[in-house]
Write a protein that holds these residues in place. Structure first.
Motif, mmCIF file in Angstrom:
data_model
loop_
_atom_site.group_PDB
_atom_site.id
_atom_site.type_symbol
_atom_site.label_atom_id
_atom_site.label_comp_id
_atom_site.label_asym_id
_atom_site.label_seq_id
_atom_site.Cartn_x
_atom_site.Cartn_y
_atom_site.Cartn_z
ATOM 1 N N ARG A 12 0.415 -3.992 -3.830
ATOM 2 C CA ARG A 12 1.199 -4.555 -4.834
ATOM 3 C C ARG A 12 2.699 -4.147 -4.487
ATOM 4 O O ARG A 12 3.541 -4.759 -4.737
ATOM 5 C CB ARG A 12 0.928 -4.291 -6.343
ATOM 6 C CG ARG A 12 1.970 -4.869 -7.442
ATOM 7 C CD ARG A 12 1.575 -4.130 -8.782
ATOM 8 N NE ARG A 12 0.271 -4.336 -9.014
ATOM 9 C CZ ARG A 12 -0.310 -5.506 -9.637
ATOM 10 N NH1 ARG A 12 0.304 -6.316 -10.009
ATOM 11 N NH2 ARG A 12 -1.537 -5.209 -9.993
ATOM 12 N N TRP A 13 2.859 -2.857 -3.962
ATOM 13 C CA TRP A 13 4.159 -2.346 -3.914
ATOM 14 C C TRP A 13 4.624 -2.352 -2.510
ATOM 15 O O TRP A 13 5.476 -1.602 -2.055
ATOM 16 C CB TRP A 13 4.288 -0.852 -4.316
ATOM 17 C CG TRP A 13 3.675 -0.735 -5.732
ATOM 18 C CD1 TRP A 13 2.500 -0.495 -6.116
ATOM 19 C CD2 TRP A 13 4.364 -1.508 -6.856
ATOM 20 N NE1 TRP A 13 2.024 -0.552 -7.482
ATOM 21 C CE2 TRP A 13 3.273 -1.158 -7.877
ATOM 22 C CE3 TRP A 13 5.330 -2.054 -7.046
ATOM 23 C CZ2 TRP A 13 3.590 -1.668 -9.187
ATOM 24 C CZ3 TRP A 13 5.802 -2.731 -8.336
ATOM 25 C CH2 TRP A 13 4.710 -2.410 -9.432
ATOM 26 N N GLY A 14 3.705 -3.208 -1.551
ATOM 27 C CA GLY A 14 4.314 -3.341 -0.130
ATOM 28 C C GLY A 14 3.690 -2.517 0.688
ATOM 29 O O GLY A 14 3.246 -1.418 0.683
ATOM 30 N N LEU A 15 3.309 -3.198 1.937
ATOM 31 C CA LEU A 15 2.582 -2.545 3.142
ATOM 32 C C LEU A 15 3.321 -1.371 3.620
ATOM 33 O O LEU A 15 2.759 -0.391 3.998
ATOM 34 C CB LEU A 15 2.250 -3.346 4.184
ATOM 35 C CG LEU A 15 1.115 -4.444 3.439
ATOM 36 C CD1 LEU A 15 0.839 -5.346 4.736
ATOM 37 C CD2 LEU A 15 -0.035 -3.930 3.098
ATOM 38 N N PRO A 16 4.678 -1.194 3.604
ATOM 39 C CA PRO A 16 5.521 -0.387 4.323
ATOM 40 C C PRO A 16 4.953 1.117 3.451
ATOM 41 O O PRO A 16 4.828 2.174 3.754
ATOM 42 C CB PRO A 16 6.867 -0.477 4.213
ATOM 43 C CG PRO A 16 6.716 -2.060 4.475
ATOM 44 C CD PRO A 16 5.650 -2.233 3.595
ATOM 45 N N VAL A 17 5.018 0.772 1.929
ATOM 46 C CA VAL A 17 4.588 1.996 1.069
ATOM 47 C C VAL A 17 3.315 2.599 1.267
ATOM 48 O O VAL A 17 3.169 3.657 1.129
ATOM 49 C CB VAL A 17 4.963 1.477 -0.302
ATOM 50 C CG1 VAL A 17 4.438 2.659 -1.301
ATOM 51 C CG2 VAL A 17 6.425 1.264 -0.553
ATOM 52 N N LYS A 18 2.277 1.437 1.384
ATOM 53 C CA LYS A 18 0.995 2.068 1.566
ATOM 54 C C LYS A 18 0.757 2.794 2.845
ATOM 55 O O LYS A 18 0.428 3.591 3.131
ATOM 56 C CB LYS A 18 0.009 0.722 1.586
ATOM 57 C CG LYS A 18 -1.307 0.905 1.767
ATOM 58 C CD LYS A 18 -2.266 -0.301 1.571
ATOM 59 C CE LYS A 18 -3.900 0.017 1.644
ATOM 60 N NZ LYS A 18 -4.544 -1.248 1.143
ATOM 61 N N CYS A 22 -5.367 3.192 -4.869
ATOM 62 C CA CYS A 22 -5.908 2.016 -4.420
ATOM 63 C C CYS A 22 -5.331 1.906 -3.112
ATOM 64 O O CYS A 22 -5.789 1.157 -2.378
ATOM 65 C CB CYS A 22 -5.554 1.038 -5.018
ATOM 66 S SG CYS A 22 -4.071 0.727 -5.793
ATOM 67 N N HIS A 23 -4.338 2.813 -2.639
ATOM 68 C CA HIS A 23 -3.798 2.463 -1.451
ATOM 69 C C HIS A 23 -4.703 3.095 -0.399
ATOM 70 O O HIS A 23 -4.668 3.094 0.778
ATOM 71 C CB HIS A 23 -2.420 3.349 -1.141
ATOM 72 C CG HIS A 23 -2.511 5.031 -1.594
ATOM 73 N ND1 HIS A 23 -2.517 5.320 -2.734
ATOM 74 C CD2 HIS A 23 -2.665 5.928 -0.751
ATOM 75 C CE1 HIS A 23 -2.639 6.606 -2.610
ATOM 76 N NE2 HIS A 23 -2.659 7.112 -1.319
ATOM 77 N N ARG A 24 -5.728 4.024 -0.649
ATOM 78 C CA ARG A 24 -6.837 4.675 0.094
ATOM 79 C C ARG A 24 -7.962 3.603 0.589
ATOM 80 O O ARG A 24 -8.952 4.178 0.803
ATOM 81 C CB ARG A 24 -7.164 5.993 -0.259
ATOM 82 C CG ARG A 24 -6.161 6.939 -0.464
ATOM 83 C CD ARG A 24 -6.372 8.111 -1.327
ATOM 84 N NE ARG A 24 -5.581 9.215 -1.563
ATOM 85 C CZ ARG A 24 -5.544 9.997 -2.524
ATOM 86 N NH1 ARG A 24 -6.575 9.979 -3.502
ATOM 87 N NH2 ARG A 24 -4.418 10.583 -2.860
ATOM 88 N N VAL A 25 -7.904 2.269 -0.032
ATOM 89 C CA VAL A 25 -8.872 1.495 0.330
ATOM 90 C C VAL A 25 -8.305 0.297 1.169
ATOM 91 O O VAL A 25 -7.252 -0.084 1.146
ATOM 92 C CB VAL A 25 -9.311 0.683 -1.029
ATOM 93 C CG1 VAL A 25 -10.567 -0.160 -0.490
ATOM 94 C CG2 VAL A 25 -9.724 1.903 -2.019
ATOM 95 N N LEU A 68 -0.477 6.569 3.379
ATOM 96 C CA LEU A 68 -1.517 7.046 4.039
ATOM 97 C C LEU A 68 -1.249 8.142 5.202
ATOM 98 O O LEU A 68 -2.160 8.906 5.380
ATOM 99 C CB LEU A 68 -2.096 5.648 4.720
ATOM 100 C CG LEU A 68 -2.977 4.843 3.895
ATOM 101 C CD1 LEU A 68 -3.447 3.450 4.461
ATOM 102 C CD2 LEU A 68 -4.128 5.685 3.244
ATOM 103 N N ASP A 69 -0.222 7.678 5.797
ATOM 104 C CA ASP A 69 0.299 8.428 7.020
ATOM 105 C C ASP A 69 0.607 10.128 6.535
ATOM 106 O O ASP A 69 0.247 10.816 6.885
ATOM 107 C CB ASP A 69 1.684 8.067 7.628
ATOM 108 C CG ASP A 69 1.245 6.914 8.626
ATOM 109 O OD1 ASP A 69 0.014 6.781 9.025
ATOM 110 O OD2 ASP A 69 2.254 6.128 9.015
ATOM 111 N N PHE A 70 1.339 9.990 5.155
ATOM 112 C CA PHE A 70 1.543 11.327 4.591
ATOM 113 C C PHE A 70 0.483 12.105 4.234
ATOM 114 O O PHE A 70 0.354 13.074 4.583
ATOM 115 C CB PHE A 70 2.580 10.802 3.243
ATOM 116 C CG PHE A 70 2.776 12.274 2.638
ATOM 117 C CD1 PHE A 70 3.677 13.282 2.805
ATOM 118 C CD2 PHE A 70 2.036 12.619 1.245
ATOM 119 C CE1 PHE A 70 3.952 14.268 1.952
ATOM 120 C CE2 PHE A 70 2.317 13.530 0.395
ATOM 121 C CZ PHE A 70 3.259 14.482 0.879
#
Length: 165
Positions: free
Chosen positions: A149-155, A135-138, A159-161
Protein backbone atom coordinates in the motif's frame (compact mmCIF):
# COMPACT_ATOMS: atom_id res chain seq x y z
CA UNK A 1 -10.83 10.05 20.65
CA UNK A 2 -7.89 8.81 18.61
CA UNK A 3 -4.48 10.45 18.71
CA UNK A 4 -1.87 10.47 15.97
CA UNK A 5 1.64 11.59 15.26
CA UNK A 6 3.67 11.74 12.07
CA UNK A 7 7.39 11.15 12.36
CA UNK A 8 10.19 11.36 9.84
CA UNK A 9 11.61 7.90 9.28
CA UNK A 10 14.39 6.71 6.97
CA UNK A 11 11.66 5.15 4.80
CA UNK A 12 9.63 8.38 4.64
CA UNK A 13 6.94 10.01 6.77
CA UNK A 14 5.25 7.51 9.10
CA UNK A 15 1.92 8.32 10.73
CA UNK A 16 0.75 6.31 13.71
CA UNK A 17 -2.81 6.42 15.07
CA UNK A 18 -3.44 5.15 18.60
CA UNK A 19 -6.55 4.50 20.62
CA UNK A 20 -7.38 5.54 24.17
CA UNK A 21 -5.19 2.83 25.71
CA UNK A 22 -2.23 3.50 23.41
CA UNK A 23 -2.73 0.52 21.10
CA UNK A 24 -1.90 1.23 17.47
CA UNK A 25 -5.04 1.21 15.33
CA UNK A 26 -3.49 2.39 12.07
CA UNK A 27 -0.04 3.15 10.74
CA UNK A 28 1.35 3.89 7.33
CA UNK A 29 4.09 5.62 5.41
CA UNK A 30 2.19 8.81 4.77
CA UNK A 31 2.05 12.26 6.26
CA UNK A 32 -1.72 12.40 5.75
CA UNK A 33 -3.75 10.86 8.56
CA UNK A 34 -6.86 10.95 6.36
CA UNK A 35 -5.35 8.06 4.36
CA UNK A 36 -5.27 5.94 7.52
CA UNK A 37 -8.60 6.59 9.22
CA UNK A 38 -10.70 4.67 6.64
CA UNK A 39 -8.48 1.61 7.25
CA UNK A 40 -9.59 1.40 10.88
CA UNK A 41 -12.56 -0.88 11.50
CA UNK A 42 -15.71 1.21 12.10
CA UNK A 43 -16.04 -0.14 15.65
CA UNK A 44 -12.57 1.23 16.46
CA UNK A 45 -12.80 4.47 14.46
CA UNK A 46 -13.26 7.91 16.03
CA UNK A 47 -12.18 11.49 15.51
CA UNK A 48 -8.40 11.88 15.57
CA UNK A 49 -6.29 14.72 16.83
CA UNK A 50 -2.54 15.28 16.54
CA UNK A 51 -0.61 14.58 19.72
CA UNK A 52 3.12 14.46 20.39
CA UNK A 53 2.53 11.92 23.17
CA UNK A 54 1.17 8.72 21.65
CA UNK A 55 2.71 6.55 24.33
CA UNK A 56 5.55 4.03 24.31
CA UNK A 57 5.15 3.28 20.61
CA UNK A 58 7.57 6.13 19.79
CA UNK A 59 10.34 4.63 21.92
CA UNK A 60 9.86 1.27 20.21
CA UNK A 61 9.99 2.95 16.80
CA UNK A 62 13.24 4.72 17.71
CA UNK A 63 14.72 1.39 18.76
CA UNK A 64 13.53 -0.23 15.53
CA UNK A 65 15.11 2.45 13.33
CA UNK A 66 18.26 2.38 15.47
CA UNK A 67 18.74 -1.24 14.41
CA UNK A 68 16.65 -3.31 16.85
CA UNK A 69 13.77 -4.51 14.63
CA UNK A 70 12.40 -6.85 17.33
CA UNK A 71 11.46 -3.75 19.35
CA UNK A 72 8.22 -3.58 17.38
CA UNK A 73 7.12 -6.89 18.90
CA UNK A 74 6.45 -4.94 22.11
CA UNK A 75 3.95 -2.60 20.46
CA UNK A 76 0.29 -3.33 21.18
CA UNK A 77 -1.96 -3.20 18.11
CA UNK A 78 -5.74 -2.92 18.02
CA UNK A 79 -6.99 -4.46 14.79
CA UNK A 80 -10.45 -5.74 14.07
CA UNK A 81 -12.08 -7.21 11.00
CA UNK A 82 -15.22 -9.19 10.42
CA UNK A 83 -13.46 -12.31 9.16
CA UNK A 84 -11.96 -14.83 11.53
CA UNK A 85 -9.21 -15.93 9.14
CA UNK A 86 -7.90 -12.41 8.55
CA UNK A 87 -7.82 -11.67 12.28
CA UNK A 88 -5.89 -14.91 12.83
CA UNK A 89 -3.61 -14.17 9.87
CA UNK A 90 -2.73 -10.77 11.34
CA UNK A 91 -1.70 -12.43 14.61
CA UNK A 92 0.43 -14.93 12.68
CA UNK A 93 1.92 -12.12 10.57
CA UNK A 94 3.27 -10.50 13.73
CA UNK A 95 5.28 -13.69 14.31
CA UNK A 96 7.19 -13.37 11.01
CA UNK A 97 10.63 -12.28 12.13
CA UNK A 98 12.64 -9.44 10.61
CA UNK A 99 15.06 -10.64 7.97
CA UNK A 100 13.01 -13.79 7.37
CA UNK A 101 10.32 -12.90 4.82
CA UNK A 102 7.92 -15.58 3.65
CA UNK A 103 5.90 -16.10 0.49
CA UNK A 104 2.12 -15.82 0.39
CA UNK A 105 1.98 -19.64 0.21
CA UNK A 106 4.24 -20.01 3.24
CA UNK A 107 2.20 -17.41 5.09
CA UNK A 108 -1.02 -19.31 4.31
CA UNK A 109 0.63 -22.47 5.67
CA UNK A 110 1.73 -20.66 8.84
CA UNK A 111 -1.84 -19.42 9.25
CA UNK A 112 -3.10 -23.00 9.11
CA UNK A 113 -4.75 -22.87 5.67
CA UNK A 114 -2.14 -23.92 3.11
CA UNK A 115 -4.47 -23.60 0.12
CA UNK A 116 -5.65 -20.12 1.13
CA UNK A 117 -2.83 -18.09 -0.39
CA UNK A 118 -5.35 -15.62 -1.85
CA UNK A 119 -6.89 -15.10 1.59
CA UNK A 120 -3.38 -14.64 2.95
CA UNK A 121 -2.76 -11.97 0.30
CA UNK A 122 -6.06 -10.32 1.27
CA UNK A 123 -4.93 -10.21 4.92
CA UNK A 124 -1.83 -8.32 3.79
CA UNK A 125 -3.82 -5.93 1.63
CA UNK A 126 -6.34 -5.15 4.40
CA UNK A 127 -3.75 -4.65 7.15
CA UNK A 128 -4.29 -1.20 8.72
CA UNK A 129 -1.21 -1.34 10.94
CA UNK A 130 1.71 -1.36 8.50
CA UNK A 131 5.14 -1.99 9.99
CA UNK A 132 3.74 -3.21 13.35
CA UNK A 133 1.83 -6.04 11.68
CA UNK A 134 4.56 -6.63 9.10
CA UNK A 135 2.81 -7.33 5.82
CA UNK A 136 5.98 -6.08 4.12
CA UNK A 137 7.57 -9.41 5.12
CA UNK A 138 5.27 -11.37 2.78
CA UNK A 139 6.44 -11.85 -0.80
CA UNK A 140 5.22 -13.41 -4.01
CA UNK A 141 5.94 -17.08 -4.65
CA UNK A 142 8.89 -16.17 -6.90
CA UNK A 143 10.37 -13.98 -4.14
CA UNK A 144 9.49 -10.69 -5.82
CA UNK A 145 7.99 -7.90 -3.77
CA UNK A 146 4.37 -8.06 -4.90
CA UNK A 147 2.32 -5.08 -3.77
CA UNK A 148 2.50 -2.73 -0.82
CA UNK A 149 0.00 0.00 0.00
CA UNK A 150 2.82 2.43 0.82
CA UNK A 151 4.88 1.76 -2.31
CA UNK A 152 7.43 -0.80 -3.37
CA UNK A 153 10.43 1.47 -2.60
CA UNK A 154 9.29 1.57 1.06
CA UNK A 155 8.79 -2.21 1.13
CA UNK A 156 12.26 -2.75 -0.40
CA UNK A 157 13.83 -0.35 2.11
CA UNK A 158 12.18 -2.13 5.07
CA UNK A 159 13.22 -5.58 3.87
CA UNK A 160 16.81 -4.47 3.19
CA UNK A 161 17.01 -2.70 6.56
CA UNK A 162 15.70 -5.72 8.44
CA UNK A 163 18.02 -8.09 6.56
CA UNK A 164 21.05 -6.13 7.76
CA UNK A 165 19.97 -5.77 11.39
Amino acid sequence: MLRYKTIDSPAGPLTIVVGETGGVRAAGFTGDVSELLPLIHPTLRADARPDDDIGPVLEHLRSYFDGAPLALDQVVVEQHVGGEFIAHAWRVMREIKPGSPVTYSEFALLAGRPAAFRAAAAACARNPVALFTPCHRVLRLDGSLGGYRWGLPVKRWLLDFEATH
